[in-house]
Design an enzyme around this catalytic site. Structure first.
Site, short mmCIF file in Angstrom:
data_model
loop_
_atom_site.label_atom_id
_atom_site.label_comp_id
_atom_site.label_asym_id
_atom_site.label_seq_id
_atom_site.Cartn_x
_atom_site.Cartn_y
_atom_site.Cartn_z
N CYS A 219 74.58 15.35 46.86
CA CYS A 219 74.78 14.37 45.77
C CYS A 219 75.49 13.18 46.33
O CYS A 219 75.58 12.15 45.97
CB CYS A 219 75.32 14.95 44.50
N GLU B 246 69.17 29.07 39.08
CA GLU B 246 68.38 30.23 39.39
C GLU B 246 67.78 30.33 40.63
O GLU B 246 67.18 31.55 40.88
CB GLU B 246 67.44 30.47 38.30
N ARG B 247 67.80 29.33 41.47
CA ARG B 247 67.21 29.27 42.65
C ARG B 247 68.01 29.78 43.96
O ARG B 247 67.46 30.32 45.12
CB ARG B 247 66.80 27.73 43.17
N GLU C 20 65.70 8.94 43.11
CA GLU C 20 66.38 9.97 43.72
C GLU C 20 65.51 11.09 44.56
O GLU C 20 64.75 11.60 43.88
CB GLU C 20 67.25 10.97 43.09
N LYS D 81 76.73 29.51 34.43
CA LYS D 81 75.17 29.60 34.45
C LYS D 81 74.94 28.84 35.69
O LYS D 81 74.65 27.48 35.87
CB LYS D 81 74.53 28.84 33.32
N PHE E 99 71.62 23.72 42.64
CA PHE E 99 71.38 24.67 43.60
C PHE E 99 72.00 24.31 44.90
O PHE E 99 72.17 25.00 45.65
CB PHE E 99 69.59 24.81 43.67
N SER F 214 70.70 17.15 37.94
CA SER F 214 69.78 15.91 37.98
C SER F 214 70.20 14.95 36.75
O SER F 214 70.59 15.68 35.70
CB SER F 214 68.65 16.22 38.22
P1 NAD Z 1 68.70 20.47 38.04
O1 NAD Z 1 69.21 19.28 36.92
O2 NAD Z 1 67.40 20.73 38.14
O3 NAD Z 1 69.45 21.91 37.70
C1 NAD Z 1 70.95 21.98 37.32
C2 NAD Z 1 71.26 22.88 36.31
O4 NAD Z 1 70.56 22.83 35.08
C3 NAD Z 1 70.53 24.44 36.77
O5 NAD Z 1 71.50 25.38 36.42
C4 NAD Z 1 69.13 24.64 36.01
O6 NAD Z 1 69.19 25.82 35.73
C5 NAD Z 1 69.64 23.73 34.64
N1 NAD Z 1 68.21 23.15 34.15
C6 NAD Z 1 67.03 22.67 34.94
N2 NAD Z 1 66.15 22.22 33.95
C7 NAD Z 1 66.82 22.43 32.86
C8 NAD Z 1 66.43 21.94 31.81
N3 NAD Z 1 65.17 21.59 31.25
N4 NAD Z 1 66.87 22.25 30.51
C9 NAD Z 1 68.13 23.08 30.70
N5 NAD Z 1 68.56 23.04 31.73
C10 NAD Z 1 67.89 22.89 32.64
O7 NAD Z 1 69.49 20.04 39.27
P2 NAD Z 1 69.13 20.82 40.71
O8 NAD Z 1 67.77 20.57 41.43
O9 NAD Z 1 69.61 22.27 40.58
O10 NAD Z 1 70.26 20.03 41.56
C11 NAD Z 1 69.95 18.74 42.38
C12 NAD Z 1 70.50 17.66 41.51
O11 NAD Z 1 72.05 17.65 41.18
C13 NAD Z 1 70.26 16.33 42.23
O12 NAD Z 1 69.87 15.55 41.33
C14 NAD Z 1 71.84 16.01 42.64
O13 NAD Z 1 72.09 14.66 42.77
C15 NAD Z 1 72.60 16.59 41.60
N6 NAD Z 1 73.93 16.67 41.88
C16 NAD Z 1 74.89 15.85 41.51
C17 NAD Z 1 76.28 16.19 41.77
C18 NAD Z 1 77.26 15.23 41.46
O14 NAD Z 1 78.35 15.49 41.60
N7 NAD Z 1 76.96 14.18 40.89
C19 NAD Z 1 76.37 17.43 42.66
C20 NAD Z 1 75.45 18.17 42.98
C21 NAD Z 1 74.27 18.03 42.58
#
Ligand code: NAD
Length: 506
Positions: free
Chosen positions: A293, A188-189, A392, A185, A161, A238
């Site tokens: 991140c 969704e937020r 985190e 994909k 997101f 994450s």
């Molecule tokens: P998230 O892991 O909750 O979601 C990321 C994606 O995974 C979304 O598209 C979501 O729909 C999907 N998803 C969520 N739960 C799932 C599940 N149980 N099974 C399958 N798919 C699922 O992350 P977020 O809250 O959207 O974003 C923040 C996180 O992303 C933080 O941890 C941040 O550090 C990380 N991030 C990392 C980088 C990097 O470059 N390393 C860059 C940006 C964000």
């Protein structure tokens, strides 16, 4: 660009549709998820959530379109990238406002995100250069060898997101430049920016079916991970989900790069310019409400700097304005959801109980309305083992860990399971070089708090911040989205033909 007026439901909510095969698809008869304006806390829309069947049908549509795109001359692909660059840069403000409406970050910050995403488009305008192969002449008598790069086919890009435009651009731009078709994909937020981008690609001349936006949650993601048509998966999110994506997609024989979470440390040495370090720490910790991140979440204060540095950071926090991202006077907007707000609040509440000192308590700031706001917090005396250090937070909470010397600072960072970004602030070149040499982190800043590489390098952390081998965007992305094929050639003289069962050598 023909942006359709978004569909409005009876309740006045906007419906965010899929974009598949070159058109919006709003009605699939399935589930829907809520979309909020984080600054008001009000639900403003709903996003269609794909069923597994819809994902599979979209992947087949992408596969059907991909052959024609693969056959498209490289020069024509480049022209799409040049046109895309013009469309995004001339309408950056429109895209930034879509981001702010659903994410909450300030418009200025959203414009920064668009600019960094655009770097990837600019890099891909020279895709012809990046897709060049290799050639070795006369590897044996009359035998030459060459290597070509071919697209992997259909790839999936699953994004978080916090950068609803930049991270999709990190991935889809190179995947498409390399001749693939994409299922994107998005989170969704805040799903609307991805649809805007897909329509921008279409206006730039990308054929229908090459960039498809499929909204969804776990059901859609699992369908992606299990579909044999999808040959590669790029993920950012994450760490627990990154680990899951990597394991399941790899078990299904896919190529995977899954970037995870972070806990970025900024070391301040006793010789550093403390005002510059305090400015950097505040900018990097509280920009985008800490939902980056590469945000700095831990300052490692070496020796005697801790006291004066904490005072300087606290002074600067008092001057930060927290408010609606559309208000040009806001430095920092709200968090993405009520859940995120509750989670961040729990870290600040728990820090004092764990023995840390809450110097600035963001919960004390008062806000009107129901937005997901919290002020910036500063917590001193943090040590490993405290939840505020170990997890985190992904919010505007900066921890200060005090260490006696440089070696302890390096040991602290190297013991952390996350290894996305880090920085050292010093005036001493030898210290900086030693830090760069010893530190086990993927991206390092020397007096630079958020060292996100420019588009000509690649982005990625180490350890629990990245599962897989290749980093995102830049040269490594062209490797990830292509398969190498090596061709050995001989044009023999028919008169010299002879049978030989020996293993070929030169
Ligand atoms: P998230 O892991 O909750 O979601 C990321 C994606 O995974 C979304 O598209 C979501 O729909 C999907 N998803 C969520 N739960 C799932 C599940 N149980 N099974 C399958 N798919 C699922 O992350 P977020 O809250 O959207 O974003 C923040 C996180 O992303 C933080 O941890 C941040 O550090 C990380 N991030 C990392 C980088 C990097 O470059 N390393 C860059 C940006 C964000």
């Amino acid at each position: 660009m023909s942006i359709e007026t978004p569909t409005r439901t009876d309740a006045g909510l906007t419906t965010v549709a899929h974009f598949v095969g070159g058109r919006r698809i709003a009605d699939t008869g399935g589930r829907r998820g809520p979309v909020f304006n984080p600054a008001t806390g009000r639900r403003t829309g709903e996003v269609v959530l794909a069923s597994a069947e819809f994902v599979r049908a979209s992947a087949r549509a992408a596969q059907a379109a991909q052959r024609g795109w693969r056959d498209t001359a490289l020069g024509k692909r480049q022209q799409v990238m040049f046109r895309l660059r013009e469309i995004i840069s001339s309408r950056a403000d429109e895209l930034a406002r879509i981001i702010t409406a659903e994410h909450g970050k300030t418009v200025d910050d959203a414009l920064g995100e668009v600019a960094r995403g655009l770097e990837n488009v600019e890099f891909c305008t020279s895709l012809m250069h990046h897709l060049k192969g290799d050639y070795s002449e006369q590897v044996a008598g009359g035998v030459d060898v060459h290597q070509v790069r071919q697209p992997v086919g259909v790839v999936a890009c699953i994004t978080p997101f916090n950068f609803p435009a930049m991270v999709p651009l990190w991935m889809v731009t190179t995947a498409i430049a390399a001749g693939n078709a994409v299922i994107l994909k998005p989170s969704e937020r805040d799903p609307s920016a991805a649809v805007w981008l897909a329509e921008a690609f279409a206006e730039a001349g990308l054929p229908a079916g090459i960039l498809n936006v499929v909204h969804g949650d776990k059901e859609a993601v699992d369908a992606i991970l299990d579909d044999p048509i999808i040959r590669a998966v790029s993920f950012v999110g994450s760490t627990p989900i990154a680990r899951y994506i990597y394991a399941r997609a790899a078990a299904n024989g896919k190529r995977v790069q899954a970037l995870g979470g972070a806990k970025n440390h900024m070391v301040v040495m006793p010789d550093a310019d403390l005002d510059a370090a305090a400015d950097a720490a505040v900018s990097a910790a509280y920009g985008s409400a800490g939902e980056r991140c590469m945000a700095v979440s831990v300052v490692v204060a070496v020796g005697e700097v801790a006291g004066p540095l904490v005072d300087k950071v606290a002074e600067r926090i008092a001057g930060l304005t927290v408010g609606d991202g559309f208000d040009p006077t806001s430095d920092m907007g709200p968090l993405i959801t009520q859940d995120a707000l509750d989670r961040v609040t729990s870290f600040v509440a728990g820090a004092a109980a764990e023995g840390a000192r809450v110097v600035v308590d963001g919960r004390e700031r008062q806000f009107d309305g129901e937005g997901f706001f919290i002020g910036p917090s500063l917590v001193d005396g943090v040590t490993p083992g405290m939840r505020v250090y170990d997890e985190e937070i992904f919010g505007p909470v900066l921890s200060v860990v005090r260490v006696p010397g440089f070696d302890e600072a390096v040991a602290l960072i190297n013991a952390n399971p996350y290894a996305n970004g880090t920085a050292v602030f010093t005036r001493d070149g030898k210290t900086a070089r030693q830090f760069e040499y010893d530190i086990e982190v993927g991206m390092v800043g020397i007096n630079v708090p958020i060292p996100v590489p420019i588009g000509a390098f690649s982005f990625g952390g180490w350890k629990d911040s990245l599962f897989g081998d290749t980093h995102m965007y830049g040269p490594e992305a062209f490797s990830f989205y292509t398969r190498r094929k090596v061709v050995t050639t001989r044009w023999p003289d028919p008169s010299e033909s002879q049978i030989s069962l020996g293993f070929p050598t030169h």
